[in-house]
Structure formats: C-alpha cells, structure tokens
Design a protein around this motif. Structure first.
Motif, PDB file in Angstrom:
ATOM      1  N   UNK A  10      -2.584   0.393 -10.305  1.00 34.45           N
ATOM      2  CA  UNK A  10      -3.967  -0.063 -10.192  1.00 34.45           C
ATOM      3  C   UNK A  10      -4.924   1.027 -10.661  1.00 34.45           C
ATOM      4  N   UNK A  11      -5.844   0.656 -11.546  1.00 33.23           N
ATOM      5  CA  UNK A  11      -6.778   1.641 -12.078  1.00 33.23           C
ATOM      6  C   UNK A  11      -6.297   2.328 -13.326  1.00 33.23           C
ATOM      7  N   UNK A  12      -5.043   2.078 -13.730  1.00 32.40           N
ATOM      8  CA  UNK A  12      -4.516   2.673 -14.949  1.00 32.40           C
ATOM      9  C   UNK A  12      -4.501   4.185 -14.920  1.00 32.40           C
ATOM     10  N   UNK A  25       0.824  -1.208   0.000  1.00 29.91           N
ATOM     11  CA  UNK A  25       0.000   0.000   0.000  1.00 29.91           C
ATOM     12  C   UNK A  25       0.857   1.256   0.000  1.00 29.91           C
ATOM     13  N   UNK A  26       1.981   1.191  -0.734  1.00 25.04           N
ATOM     14  CA  UNK A  26       2.887   2.332  -0.825  1.00 25.04           C
ATOM     15  C   UNK A  26       3.060   2.783  -2.274  1.00 25.04           C
ATOM     16  N   UNK A  27       2.136   2.370  -3.135  1.00 28.05           N
ATOM     17  CA  UNK A  27       2.223   2.740  -4.543  1.00 28.05           C
ATOM     18  C   UNK A  27       1.669   4.139  -4.757  1.00 28.05           C
ATOM     19  N   UNK A  28       2.096   4.757  -5.851  1.00 30.39           N
ATOM     20  CA  UNK A  28       1.506   6.037  -6.263  1.00 30.39           C
ATOM     21  C   UNK A  28       0.147   5.765  -6.912  1.00 30.39           C
ATOM     22  N   UNK A  29      -0.791   6.712  -6.785  1.00 36.10           N
ATOM     23  CA  UNK A  29      -0.675   8.012  -6.110  1.00 36.10           C
ATOM     24  C   UNK A  29      -1.056   7.969  -4.632  1.00 36.10           C
ATOM     25  N   UNK A  50      -6.876   5.654 -20.764  1.00 36.88           N
ATOM     26  CA  UNK A  50      -5.765   5.890 -21.686  1.00 36.88           C
ATOM     27  C   UNK A  50      -4.913   4.637 -21.829  1.00 36.88           C
ATOM     28  N   UNK A  51      -4.596   4.275 -23.052  1.00 35.03           N
ATOM     29  CA  UNK A  51      -3.666   3.179 -23.302  1.00 35.03           C
ATOM     30  C   UNK A  51      -2.256   3.742 -23.237  1.00 35.03           C
ATOM     31  N   UNK A  75      -9.256  16.920 -16.784  1.00 38.19           N
ATOM     32  CA  UNK A  75      -7.968  16.427 -16.284  1.00 38.19           C
ATOM     33  C   UNK A  75      -7.612  15.160 -17.058  1.00 38.19           C
ATOM     34  N   UNK A  76      -6.318  14.912 -17.192  1.00 40.24           N
ATOM     35  CA  UNK A  76      -5.952  13.665 -17.865  1.00 40.24           C
ATOM     36  C   UNK A  76      -4.664  13.094 -17.287  1.00 40.24           C
ATOM     37  N   UNK A  77      -4.347  11.867 -17.703  1.00 37.31           N
ATOM     38  CA  UNK A  77      -3.256  11.099 -17.098  1.00 37.31           C
ATOM     39  C   UNK A  77      -3.463  11.000 -15.592  1.00 37.31           C
ATOM     40  N   UNK A  78      -4.714  10.753 -15.210  1.00 34.12           N
ATOM     41  CA  UNK A  78      -5.069  10.668 -13.797  1.00 34.12           C
ATOM     42  C   UNK A  78      -4.941   9.209 -13.369  1.00 34.12           C
ATOM     43  N   UNK A  79      -3.886   8.944 -12.633  1.00 35.07           N
ATOM     44  CA  UNK A  79      -3.563   7.583 -12.231  1.00 35.07           C
ATOM     45  C   UNK A  79      -4.549   7.079 -11.184  1.00 35.07           C
ATOM     46  N   UNK A  80      -5.103   5.896 -11.439  1.00 30.41           N
ATOM     47  CA  UNK A  80      -5.958   5.242 -10.459  1.00 30.41           C
ATOM     48  C   UNK A  80      -7.365   5.769 -10.366  1.00 30.41           C
ATOM     49  N   UNK A  81      -7.787   6.601 -11.327  1.00 32.13           N
ATOM     50  CA  UNK A  81      -9.133   7.179 -11.250  1.00 32.13           C
ATOM     51  C   UNK A  81     -10.208   6.100 -11.299  1.00 32.13           C
TER      52      UNK A  81
END
Length: 401
Positions: free
Chosen positions: A215-217, A92-96, A207-208, A162-168
């Motif tokens: 997780x969640x791309x 549980x230390x991954x970004x974001x 986004x590919x 917004x874009x390139x939103x990690x884990x949305x």
C-alpha cells in the motif's frame, strides 16, 4: 523443539486460513488493487473485515489491541495470511508497518507509543521507514548514509534524499534514519519520528517497480530542512544502526513467513492445473518433467517452513544470538522464488497471463531476493564470519585429520 502446534495456535491458523479464503481472495480482482499497491480505501475495507473476524494486528501485544503472538505464532499465522498478497494488508501485518510496530514497541517511549503505535496497531494509520538512499548513499552498506541531522537548540534539522521508501504516499508518520551531528561532532546514526505530512518532507516521485503489493507503493523522498523536535528522537541519539539491526532480524523472518504463504498459493494453483490439464496422453502431473518440478516445490516449501519455524522458536527461547536470520533469509528468498518460478513454468502460457494470481506473485516475490539485504551481501557477511572464526587449529590443506 516440539514441532506439534499448540491447540490454540492450530485453531488460530485454521481461522486465518478460512478468513483469507472467504473474505480476502474475492478482493484480488478489485480494481482498487493498483500498480502502486492496494488503495487506501481498499486497505481500510480489508482491515475492517479482519477487525470483525478478531484477526487484526495479531503480532502486537494485547495492550495495544493485538493477540500478542509469539514468534512461532507469527510464523504460522503470517504464512496463512500470505496465501493472498492482500492477506497481510487485511491483518495489518504487512511491511513496513509490521516491522515499524515491532521497533516502536521495543524502543519508543510510552508517550511516543500512544501517539504513533496505538493508531497503527488499530489499523487507522500507516507508516514508512526511511533508511535507503540513492547512489552514492546508503543501500546494503548503511555506513554510506548521506542524510544528516544537525542539532539546533531543541530541534534536529534533517536534510537528504531517500528512495525506495515503501508506503510513503499516504503514510501518517515516518521513522527517519540520519547521520547525526551534535555541536559539530558526528555521533552516529539516529532514528527520528515525524508526523506526516510535514514541511520539509516532500515526495519527489512515485517509483514504477516490478512489485505491486505494498500500500502506497515506493517513493523517492526529499528531506529539506525537516525540523524534528528532540523529544521525537526514537530511543537514544547515535543508536540508530543498533536499532536497525533490532528491527531487521525479526523483519527478515516475517518477510519469509508471508512470502512462504504466497509461494504455497502459486504451488497449489499449478498443482491443480497440472492435475486437470491433459497433454501427450495424460495429465501434466503424470509426466515426470512436470511432476518432478512440483515435487521439488514440495521439498522447498517444507524445508523453508522448518527453517523459519526453527528460527522463530529460537527467538521465543531467548536465543537471539543463535538465530541466523541472514541464512534463513537467503535460503527462504531463493527457495520461495524457485517455487513460484516452477509454478509459472508448469502453467505455461496461462502462467504469463493474469488469469491466475501466479503472474503477480512472480513479479512481487522477485524483489524479496534484494530487499532487507541482497542474497550476495548476506553471503559475504557469512563468509567474513567464517574467515574470522578460522583458527590455526584447523587441519592444513593436504594433511589427513
């Protein structure tokens, strides 16, 4: 600076190494590890294993169920966890989420932490951070932010893309950055908290991307009259950019820590292969062309580790002003990429396949030279600082000192 690890931290490092080796590596071939990151089901299974091992959320304080690691402690444990790209997910230390938890602990109110931080620290929920925008909005230059939050009564109405939103995808909450207007006056950027899903928060597309370890791309998100109560402002109105810097300095370093572990994994795979694979009368490792590449890997890994741990030590000493996170981020991201690139080259055709983890590490680590500020932007900022500090006392060109 004492480079020897305290006995307790060395023991925790050994526990983490064993956990990743015994419990995490077997999941790397799991089909739930998709092109858009580990599935939520896989994440939860890994989190439960870390919880059982007493390694969950080691970065948060004991008040919230963690181990209260120092910055140096994070440098050691995060590197060990990063040996598998699933390791940070498990701990549980991954970004974001890791950066978001740090920001909440620093800025959020007690009520906000009980509502948002507690379930995140327990590994029950995930979060996302919405700052980056597509052209012509904010990217490496946050001053270009187009997303707006307009105060209406006791709410803020947020609109933007917004874009390139990690884990949305699948996140339970979000931190949203927006340029804020109160009584028609631009008061600067503000951070807002919002539960998800929410009316007015719409994922328009997944986004590919080159990477696949989050997780969640990564997603593009439309904010369409998203109503956020004034009580869900994170910190103070108009202080968003300041809080962003408070989040980014340690987050840059923790990225370096995790990816260093992944680079070490790629190097170990390549070294093992080179010690067994024979060609032209000897093992690959016995030939200077290969041996020197692996020697350069050792040099890059060692110096990167020293740079990261020294920066972490400075933070622990309260010397934040002396932490050159931009320098460390540029050096580490480029050195780590060199290590992984050489490792793939040593593996030859095997490196291009998914028969080893190196191919995936190579794809994922490439983005590290871009996110949290491209190397070129950090170099530009460093050069601007050099220009500001140049003085008339400097020795003119052509004159002996």
């Amino acid at each position: 600076m004492d480079f020897a690890l305290p006995q307790e931290l060395a023991a925790l490092e050994a526990r983490t190494v064993a956990f990743v080796r015994d419990e995490v590596l077997p999941f790397e071939a799991d089909p739930r590890r998709t092109a858009h990151g580990p599935s939520e089901d896989l994440r939860r299974e890994l989190v439960e294993k870390a919880r059982a091992a007493g390694l969950l959320s080691p970065h948060v304080t004991r008040e919230w169920g963690g181990l209260g690691l120092s910055h140096l402690g994070k440098a050691v444990v995060f590197e060990a966890a990063g040996y598998s790209m699933l390791g940070p997910v498990a701990l549980n230390i991954a970004a974001p989420d890791e950066g978001n938890m740090h920001l909440l602990a620093e800025v959020a109110s007690p009520a906000q932490n009980a509502r948002f931080l507690a379930p995140m620290a327990a590994g029950e929920t995930r979060s996302c951070f919405l700052m980056t925008e597509p052209h012509p909005g904010a990217g490496a230059d946050p001053s270009l932010m187009k997303t707006t939050a307009v105060k209406e009564g006791d709410h803020f109405i947020v609109n933007g893309v917004k874009w390139l939103i990690t884990g949305a995808e699948g996140a339970a909450c979000a931190i949203v950055m927006a340029r804020t207007f109160v009584d028609g006056r631009d008061v600067g950027a503000t951070m807002f908290l919002t539960d998800l899903p929410a009316e007015g928060f719409r994922i328009t597309r997944a986004l590919d991307t080159l990477d696949s370890s989050f997780t969640g791309g990564h997603a593009e998100v439309a904010l369409e009259n998203l109503r956020i109560p004034a009580t869900d402002v994170l910190g103070a109105v108009g202080e968003g950019f300041r809080y962003a810097q408070a989040r980014l300095v340690p987050a840059r370093l923790t990225h370096c820590m995790r990816w260093l572990g992944a680079a070490r994994r790629a190097h170990d795979i390549a070294t093992d292969y080179a010690s067994r694979r024979e060609a032209f009368g000897g093992t690959l490792l016995s030939h200077e062309g290969v041996g020197f590449m692996l020697a350069d890997n050792e040099i890059d890994l060692h110096t990167t580790r020293l740079a990261i741990r020294h920066a972490a030590w400075l933070l622990d000493q309260g010397q934040k002003a002396n932490v050159e996170s931009s320098m460390v981020k540029v050096f580490a991201s480029e050195a780590i990429f060199r290590v992984v690139d050489r490792s793939l080259q040593v593996l030859g055709g095997l490196g291009m396949t998914r028969d080893t983890e190196v191919e995936r590490i190579f794809r994922d680590v490439r983005g590290f030279r871009i996110y949290d500020g491209p190397s070129e932007v950090h170099r530009w900022n460093i050069a601007r600082r050099l220009a500001r500090t140049a003085t008339a006392a400097a020795v003119p060109a052509g004159r002996a000192a």
